[in-house]
Design a protein around this motif. Sequence first.
Motif, PDB file in Angstrom:
ATOM      1  N   VAL A  47      10.941 -31.724  16.410  1.00  0.00           N
ATOM      2  CA  VAL A  47       9.689 -31.725  15.659  1.00  0.00           C
ATOM      3  C   VAL A  47       8.521 -31.281  16.536  1.00  0.00           C
ATOM      4  O   VAL A  47       7.638 -30.536  16.096  1.00  0.00           O
ATOM      5  CB  VAL A  47       9.430 -33.117  15.055  1.00  0.00           C
ATOM      6  N   ALA A  48       8.504 -31.721  17.794  1.00  0.00           N
ATOM      7  CA  ALA A  48       7.408 -31.362  18.699  1.00  0.00           C
ATOM      8  C   ALA A  48       7.311 -29.850  18.879  1.00  0.00           C
ATOM      9  O   ALA A  48       6.199 -29.295  18.965  1.00  0.00           O
ATOM     10  CB  ALA A  48       7.595 -32.038  20.053  1.00  0.00           C
ATOM     11  N   ASP A  49       8.459 -29.160  18.924  1.00  0.00           N
ATOM     12  CA  ASP A  49       8.453 -27.698  19.072  1.00  0.00           C
ATOM     13  C   ASP A  49       7.918 -27.029  17.807  1.00  0.00           C
ATOM     14  O   ASP A  49       7.178 -26.035  17.878  1.00  0.00           O
ATOM     15  CB  ASP A  49       9.862 -27.193  19.368  1.00  0.00           C
ATOM     16  N   LEU A  54       3.327 -24.465  14.718  1.00  0.00           N
ATOM     17  CA  LEU A  54       2.324 -24.573  13.655  1.00  0.00           C
ATOM     18  C   LEU A  54       0.912 -24.519  14.234  1.00  0.00           C
ATOM     19  O   LEU A  54       0.032 -23.830  13.693  1.00  0.00           O
ATOM     20  CB  LEU A  54       2.531 -25.870  12.861  1.00  0.00           C
ATOM     21  N   ASP A  55       0.717 -25.227  15.325  1.00  0.00           N
ATOM     22  CA  ASP A  55      -0.604 -25.225  15.966  1.00  0.00           C
ATOM     23  C   ASP A  55      -0.969 -23.826  16.460  1.00  0.00           C
ATOM     24  O   ASP A  55      -2.113 -23.388  16.323  1.00  0.00           O
ATOM     25  CB  ASP A  55      -0.627 -26.224  17.125  1.00  0.00           C
ATOM     26  N   GLU A  56       0.013 -23.134  17.059  1.00  0.00           N
ATOM     27  CA  GLU A  56      -0.239 -21.775  17.549  1.00  0.00           C
ATOM     28  C   GLU A  56      -0.597 -20.843  16.401  1.00  0.00           C
ATOM     29  O   GLU A  56      -1.532 -20.030  16.509  1.00  0.00           O
ATOM     30  CB  GLU A  56       0.988 -21.258  18.295  1.00  0.00           C
ATOM     31  N   ALA A  57       0.154 -20.967  15.303  1.00  0.00           N
ATOM     32  CA  ALA A  57      -0.120 -20.116  14.141  1.00  0.00           C
ATOM     33  C   ALA A  57      -1.494 -20.427  13.551  1.00  0.00           C
ATOM     34  O   ALA A  57      -2.210 -19.520  13.110  1.00  0.00           O
ATOM     35  CB  ALA A  57       0.964 -20.314  13.089  1.00  0.00           C
ATOM     36  N   GLY A  63      -6.497 -20.916  10.668  1.00  0.00           N
ATOM     37  CA  GLY A  63      -6.144 -21.862   9.603  1.00  0.00           C
ATOM     38  C   GLY A  63      -6.063 -21.242   8.232  1.00  0.00           C
ATOM     39  O   GLY A  63      -5.830 -21.940   7.241  1.00  0.00           O
ATOM     40  N   GLU A  64      -6.227 -19.900   8.157  1.00  0.00           N
ATOM     41  CA  GLU A  64      -6.246 -19.223   6.856  1.00  0.00           C
ATOM     42  C   GLU A  64      -4.834 -18.829   6.418  1.00  0.00           C
ATOM     43  O   GLU A  64      -4.501 -17.640   6.311  1.00  0.00           O
ATOM     44  CB  GLU A  64      -7.170 -18.003   6.915  1.00  0.00           C
ATOM     45  N   ALA A  90       1.582 -29.378   8.727  1.00  0.00           N
ATOM     46  CA  ALA A  90       1.181 -28.074   8.197  1.00  0.00           C
ATOM     47  C   ALA A  90      -0.015 -28.214   7.264  1.00  0.00           C
ATOM     48  O   ALA A  90      -0.968 -27.419   7.314  1.00  0.00           O
ATOM     49  CB  ALA A  90       2.348 -27.423   7.469  1.00  0.00           C
ATOM     50  N   ARG A  91       0.001 -29.235   6.417  1.00  0.00           N
ATOM     51  CA  ARG A  91      -1.130 -29.470   5.513  1.00  0.00           C
ATOM     52  C   ARG A  91      -2.406 -29.781   6.293  1.00  0.00           C
ATOM     53  O   ARG A  91      -3.508 -29.429   5.869  1.00  0.00           O
ATOM     54  CB  ARG A  91      -0.800 -30.637   4.579  1.00  0.00           C
TER      55      ARG A  91
END
Length: 291
Positions: A47-49, A54-57, A63-64, A90-91
């Motif tokens: 999950v951490a990976d 998600l954070d990088e994206a 955030g768009e 993600a939300r």
Amino acid sequence: MHYEGPIYRPPSEADSLLVQATVGCPHNRCTFCMVYKGGPRYRVRPVADIVRDLDEAAERSGGEVRTLFFPAGNTIAMPTDALCRICRHARKVFPHLERITVYGSSQYIHKKGLHGLQQLADAGLTRIHVGLESGNDAILKAIRKGTTAAEQIEAGQWTLAAGIELSLYVILGIGGVAGSVSHATSTADVLSRIVPDFIRLRTFVPKIHTPLLQMVENGRFQMLGPHGVLREAALLIGHLDADAQLTSDHYTNYINLDGRLPECRNRLLGEIDTALKRPERDFRPFFVGHQ
């Protein structure tokens, strides 16, 4: 962003952000599927990976992001708590997110139970793409799908009851010449009992490195020609009793069929009837799939 092994997504997810949550497929026995036959073996990414990706994206996009798809082949099989965690994250990092989607086979959806599916819906999962393939038990057994018509019905009904959209895929011709009629009518019955949001048609194309291609080559499986596939589609649509969007958004199909059932049934059947007036040589040729 990190990706491992083949990464596939449905055509309807063409504009979605792809963040890999699982690797490979936990079943990997279907006789028609070549995707993971050469590996990699199934595993769930930490999950951490996934959170880091998600954070990088989110940082790259500001955030768009409005639609997100979590590959690989059967992400619904990952532990419910882990899938809930990445959906919630993600939300959080994509405030304008409208849809989170995964692939999932009926047997793994069924293992979640209604309670597990409700947890996933509450965490933000909005749609599951499911390869129903057929509603006929003999055909499901022959192609080693790992599920039954009854299990697929229950899994589908639970998914919808939980408030998750359901997109079901049917493979025209997967029963061969011998099983064409039973495939069409049994599949129509299963779809009518589930009443999914989307019914997506595919046409069987034998793929390299698969048992079903070997059966085609040695004559143990007789494929339908273009007219046979179209007649099977007409029989399926004629027997369907479901309020659902039907589409054939795939390169394997002989014609494009798209419409809302039941109101578009007669138009769709008319389009098939028109296509049947064309000689078979006018349709795409036979080919062996490499992807």
